[in-house]
Design an enzyme around this catalytic site. Structure first.
Site, PDB file in Angstrom:
ATOM      1  N   LYS A 140       1.952  -3.160   7.545  1.00 57.46           N
ATOM      2  CA  LYS A 140       2.266  -3.364   6.123  1.00 57.46           C
ATOM      3  C   LYS A 140       3.726  -2.976   5.850  1.00 57.46           C
ATOM      4  O   LYS A 140       4.419  -3.634   5.068  1.00 57.46           O
ATOM      5  CB  LYS A 140       1.328  -2.548   5.228  1.00 57.46           C
ATOM      6  N   TYR A 186      -2.226  -0.285  11.070  1.00 61.63           N
ATOM      7  CA  TYR A 186      -2.331  -0.970   9.777  1.00 61.63           C
ATOM      8  C   TYR A 186      -1.101  -0.692   8.908  1.00 61.63           C
ATOM      9  O   TYR A 186      -0.424  -1.604   8.437  1.00 61.63           O
ATOM     10  CB  TYR A 186      -3.601  -0.537   9.036  1.00 61.63           C
ATOM     11  N   THR A 229       0.817  -1.217   0.000  1.00 61.82           N
ATOM     12  CA  THR A 229       0.000   0.000   0.000  1.00 61.82           C
ATOM     13  C   THR A 229       0.848   1.263   0.000  1.00 61.82           C
ATOM     14  O   THR A 229       1.985   1.254   0.470  1.00 61.82           O
ATOM     15  CB  THR A 229      -0.904  -0.020   1.252  1.00 61.82           C
ATOM     16  N   ASP A 230       0.243   2.354  -0.467  1.00 61.22           N
ATOM     17  CA  ASP A 230       0.924   3.657  -0.397  1.00 61.22           C
ATOM     18  C   ASP A 230       0.994   4.191   1.037  1.00 61.22           C
ATOM     19  O   ASP A 230       1.763   5.115   1.322  1.00 61.22           O
ATOM     20  CB  ASP A 230       0.227   4.682  -1.307  1.00 61.22           C
ATOM     21  N   GLU A 231       0.193   3.600   1.952  1.00 61.16           N
ATOM     22  CA  GLU A 231       0.123   4.163   3.306  1.00 61.16           C
ATOM     23  C   GLU A 231       1.433   4.015   4.069  1.00 61.16           C
ATOM     24  O   GLU A 231       1.640   4.685   5.077  1.00 61.16           O
ATOM     25  CB  GLU A 231      -1.012   3.509   4.100  1.00 61.16           C
TER      26      GLU A 231
HETATM   27  P1  NAD Z   1      -9.773  -7.223   2.138  1.00 58.67           P
HETATM   28  O1  NAD Z   1      -9.818  -6.880   3.597  1.00 58.67           O
HETATM   29  O2  NAD Z   1     -10.951  -6.957   1.300  1.00 58.67           O
HETATM   30  O3  NAD Z   1      -9.425  -8.771   1.962  1.00 58.67           O
HETATM   31  C1  NAD Z   1      -8.441  -9.418   2.737  1.00 58.67           C
HETATM   32  C2  NAD Z   1      -8.623 -10.920   2.551  1.00 58.67           C
HETATM   33  O4  NAD Z   1      -7.591 -11.575   3.299  1.00 58.67           O
HETATM   34  C3  NAD Z   1      -9.963 -11.451   3.074  1.00 58.67           C
HETATM   35  O5  NAD Z   1     -10.539 -12.325   2.142  1.00 58.67           O
HETATM   36  C4  NAD Z   1      -9.587 -12.185   4.356  1.00 58.67           C
HETATM   37  O6  NAD Z   1     -10.452 -13.266   4.647  1.00 58.67           O
HETATM   38  C5  NAD Z   1      -8.179 -12.655   4.031  1.00 58.67           C
HETATM   39  N1  NAD Z   1      -7.374 -12.892   5.226  1.00 58.67           N
HETATM   40  C6  NAD Z   1      -7.218 -12.070   6.296  1.00 58.67           C
HETATM   41  N2  NAD Z   1      -6.414 -12.661   7.212  1.00 58.67           N
HETATM   42  C7  NAD Z   1      -6.039 -13.851   6.689  1.00 58.67           C
HETATM   43  C8  NAD Z   1      -5.211 -14.919   7.147  1.00 58.67           C
HETATM   44  N3  NAD Z   1      -4.587 -14.846   8.351  1.00 58.67           N
HETATM   45  N4  NAD Z   1      -5.046 -15.996   6.367  1.00 58.67           N
HETATM   46  C9  NAD Z   1      -5.669 -16.074   5.151  1.00 58.67           C
HETATM   47  N5  NAD Z   1      -6.468 -15.112   4.682  1.00 58.67           N
HETATM   48  C10 NAD Z   1      -6.655 -14.011   5.438  1.00 58.67           C
HETATM   49  O7  NAD Z   1      -8.467  -6.483   1.593  1.00 58.67           O
HETATM   50  P2  NAD Z   1      -8.230  -5.822   0.166  1.00 58.67           P
HETATM   51  O8  NAD Z   1      -8.750  -4.451   0.174  1.00 58.67           O
HETATM   52  O9  NAD Z   1      -8.653  -6.772  -0.883  1.00 58.67           O
HETATM   53  O10 NAD Z   1      -6.635  -5.728   0.184  1.00 58.67           O
HETATM   54  C11 NAD Z   1      -5.840  -6.794  -0.328  1.00 58.67           C
HETATM   55  C12 NAD Z   1      -4.379  -6.414  -0.178  1.00 58.67           C
HETATM   56  O11 NAD Z   1      -4.123  -5.212  -0.908  1.00 58.67           O
HETATM   57  C13 NAD Z   1      -3.946  -6.123   1.250  1.00 58.67           C
HETATM   58  O12 NAD Z   1      -2.651  -6.615   1.438  1.00 58.67           O
HETATM   59  C14 NAD Z   1      -3.957  -4.610   1.350  1.00 58.67           C
HETATM   60  O13 NAD Z   1      -3.022  -4.175   2.305  1.00 58.67           O
HETATM   61  C15 NAD Z   1      -3.545  -4.247  -0.060  1.00 58.67           C
HETATM   62  N6  NAD Z   1      -4.013  -2.945  -0.560  1.00 58.67           N
HETATM   63  C16 NAD Z   1      -5.344  -2.624  -0.489  1.00 58.67           C
HETATM   64  C17 NAD Z   1      -5.773  -1.416  -1.038  1.00 58.67           C
HETATM   65  C18 NAD Z   1      -7.225  -1.007  -1.003  1.00 58.67           C
HETATM   66  O14 NAD Z   1      -7.528   0.139  -1.308  1.00 58.67           O
HETATM   67  N7  NAD Z   1      -8.154  -1.879  -0.672  1.00 58.67           N
HETATM   68  C19 NAD Z   1      -4.857  -0.560  -1.644  1.00 58.67           C
HETATM   69  C20 NAD Z   1      -3.508  -0.938  -1.685  1.00 58.67           C
HETATM   70  C21 NAD Z   1      -3.113  -2.144  -1.153  1.00 58.67           C
HETATM   71  O1  DAU Z   2      -4.195   3.924   0.367  1.00 58.19           O
HETATM   72  C1  DAU Z   2      -4.363   2.548   0.282  1.00 58.19           C
HETATM   73  C2  DAU Z   2      -5.221   2.105   1.429  1.00 58.19           C
HETATM   74  O2  DAU Z   2      -6.531   2.570   1.145  1.00 58.19           O
HETATM   75  C3  DAU Z   2      -5.221   0.600   1.638  1.00 58.19           C
HETATM   76  O3  DAU Z   2      -3.942   0.185   2.010  1.00 58.19           O
HETATM   77  C4  DAU Z   2      -6.216   0.210   2.743  1.00 58.19           C
HETATM   78  O4  DAU Z   2      -6.297  -1.199   2.836  1.00 58.19           O
HETATM   79  C5  DAU Z   2      -7.574   0.773   2.375  1.00 58.19           C
HETATM   80  O5  DAU Z   2      -8.468   0.522   3.447  1.00 58.19           O
HETATM   81  C6  DAU Z   2      -7.497   2.270   2.118  1.00 58.19           C
HETATM   82  O6  DAU Z   2      -7.214   3.005   3.328  1.00 58.19           O
HETATM   83  P1  DAU Z   2      -7.953   4.384   3.653  1.00 58.19           P
HETATM   84  O7  DAU Z   2      -7.919   4.603   5.105  1.00 58.19           O
HETATM   85  O8  DAU Z   2      -7.460   5.483   2.796  1.00 58.19           O
HETATM   86  O9  DAU Z   2      -9.444   3.996   3.125  1.00 58.19           O
HETATM   87  P2  DAU Z   2     -10.895   4.243   3.750  1.00 58.19           P
HETATM   88  O10 DAU Z   2     -11.866   3.838   2.707  1.00 58.19           O
HETATM   89  O11 DAU Z   2     -11.039   3.679   5.112  1.00 58.19           O
HETATM   90  O12 DAU Z   2     -10.943   5.830   3.884  1.00 58.19           O
HETATM   91  C7  DAU Z   2     -10.746   6.675   2.754  1.00 58.19           C
HETATM   92  C8  DAU Z   2     -10.822   8.112   3.244  1.00 58.19           C
HETATM   93  O13 DAU Z   2     -12.167   8.372   3.653  1.00 58.19           O
HETATM   94  C9  DAU Z   2      -9.966   8.402   4.444  1.00 58.19           C
HETATM   95  O14 DAU Z   2      -9.466   9.736   4.351  1.00 58.19           O
HETATM   96  C10 DAU Z   2     -10.923   8.299   5.615  1.00 58.19           C
HETATM   97  C11 DAU Z   2     -12.230   8.762   5.024  1.00 58.19           C
HETATM   98  N1  DAU Z   2     -13.450   8.164   5.599  1.00 58.19           N
HETATM   99  C12 DAU Z   2     -13.516   6.806   5.672  1.00 58.19           C
HETATM  100  C13 DAU Z   2     -14.626   6.185   6.198  1.00 58.19           C
HETATM  101  C14 DAU Z   2     -14.709   4.682   6.291  1.00 58.19           C
HETATM  102  C15 DAU Z   2     -14.506   8.960   6.023  1.00 58.19           C
HETATM  103  O15 DAU Z   2     -14.446  10.213   5.933  1.00 58.19           O
HETATM  104  N2  DAU Z   2     -15.605   8.350   6.544  1.00 58.19           N
HETATM  105  C16 DAU Z   2     -15.707   7.005   6.675  1.00 58.19           C
HETATM  106  O16 DAU Z   2     -16.739   6.524   7.213  1.00 58.19           O
END
Ligand code: NAD
Ligand code: DAU
Length: 357
Positions: free
Chosen positions: A163, A159, A133-135
């Protein structure tokens, strides 16, 4: 790339990646290992194209015996690691599972790959790809340049710290043991099958239910939104053409602030689901997320120049497709909400904030 182990393939990005690969890679066999936490569901894997090439295993990436057995038995040559605890707000309420899955789980997979591949022909032709992730880079000021691959790490939530720890471990296995790893650090994804705790699906579903739309703080935070299919394409390209040991930043280049995203969702819903319009009346500012990162932005010059990747979707087309997908899948929404203790999460995260979600 014949036999692939995908971890977390029942989650949002993982399930989209499984679907994408089955569509575009006619030879690949997929083993999908997922613990089915609240965020994972077999509902995300319904109606896969060519399902005979997909095997689902319900299990935990932190179990070394299970992971080594799967790698040996299925002759895994490529591992794509998506499994994680992924929600920042949940990491604030309870960080322990983030340390376990994101750090210990990644370590368990690295050890399994090192052992199994080391004992069965070596690392040639094998790949360990880590989805990150970019975070990990922290928070940008309004005028600062976007994150590059060499920007120093500065994670600020449990989180992102977990990561960051996993990224460091993956790179250490490349430098120390020569394990053929690649990493991608990606910005915020959105699109079909995203669990509705994240901003975009949460706002869509709350608006449909006539509930408040809880914007944290002033809503001026900025994320770098990317349609999930673009992310899948980038990962596949890194597997095919990326160099071991390298990291590639991925982002969408779209950067409106949160409140503007929420307004765009409201406008789309006014058009596509006029009942309850104008949906903007539901916007409610609630107390901010502790340690809330102000801005993310990704410099994607490297992946663009070296691998020829660029996003195909912009936020206008991607948001419309996403709203349409959620409107078109009420059964998915109902099952996911029921399976995952979703209402308890809404109560826990939003009730004390004052603006009830
Ligand atoms: P998600 O939370 O939707 O899915 C995570 C999956 O991992 C789920 O299916 C869960 O059951 C499984 N899981 C959790 N713990 C586990 C374990 N111990 N063993 C096996 N499976 C397990 O997450 P996502 O949004 O699909 O993110 C996927 C990956 O991409 C993550 O590594 C996250 O850090 C990264 N990522 C997400 C975003 C985003 O915006 N969603 C952006 C950049 C990177
Ligand atoms: O940047 C990549 C990341 O993006 C991933 O690594 C994470 O897995 C993914 O959850 C996401 O993180 P964020 O914290 O940026 O996403 P989230 O959707 O939780 O929030 C996006 C923005 O919206 C953030 O500035 C917080 C704000 N927010 C979020 C929620 C859930 C609100 O204002 N209200 C809300 O209820």
């Amino acid at each position: 790339m014949k036999n692939m182990l995908i971890t977390g393939g029942a989650g949002f990005i993982g399930s989209n990646f499984v679907r994408y690969l089955l569509r575009i890679e006619p030879e690949v066999q997929i083993v999908n290992l997922d613990a089915l936490t609240y965020a994972g569901s077999l509902e995300n894997l319904r109606d896969l194209p060519d399902p005979a090439r997909h095997t689902f295993i319900h299990g935990d990436i932190c179990e070394p015996g299970l992971v080594t057995r799967l790698m040996s038995e299925h002759g895994i040559d490529t591992l794509v690691h998506c499994a994680a605890e992924s929600h920042v707000d949940r990491s604030i309420h309870g960080p322990a599972p983030f340390i376990q899955t994101n750090i210990v789980g990644t370590f368990t997979l690295l050890e399994a790959a090192r052992q199994v591949w080391g004992e069965t022909g070596g690392f040639e032709g094998r790949r360990f790809h880590h989805v990150s992730t970019d975070e990990v880079f922290g928070s940008l000021a309004a005028e600062s340049p976007a994150f590059g691959e060499t920007t120093p790490y500065d994670p600020r939530s449990p989180y992102s710290a977990s990561k960051a720890g996993s990224d460091h471990l993956v790179r250490a296995y490349f430098h120390t043991y020569g394990l053929p790893v690649t990493l991608t650090n990606c910005s915020n994804n959105y699109g079909p099958y995203q669990f509705p705790e994240k901003l975009i699906p949460l706002m869509i579903l709350n608006a449909l239910r006539g509930r408040p739309l809880p914007v944290y703080g002033d809503g001026r935070q900025v994320r770098d939104w990317l349609y999930v299919e673009d992310h899948c394409e980038a990962i596949q390209l890194v597997l095919a053409k990326g160099k071991p040991g390298e990291t590639y930043n991925i982002g969408g280049g779209n950067q409106p602030c949160n409140i503007d995203i929420v307004r765009q969702i409201c406008t789309l819903l006014d058009e596509l689901h006029p009942e309850g319009a104008p949906h903007e009346r539901l916007i409610t500012h609630v107390p901010d997320r502790p340690g809330h990162d102000r801005r993310y932005a990704m410099d994607i010059a490297k992946i663009r120049a070296e691998l020829g990747w660029a996003p195909r979707h912009n936020l206008t087309s991607g948001l419309r497709a996403t709203v349409e997908w959620y409107l078109g899948h009420p059964e998915w929404v109902a099952v996911i909400a029921q399976q995952s203790g979703y209402n308890d999460w809404l109560e826990k995260n939003y009730a004390q904030r004052g603006g009830k979600a």
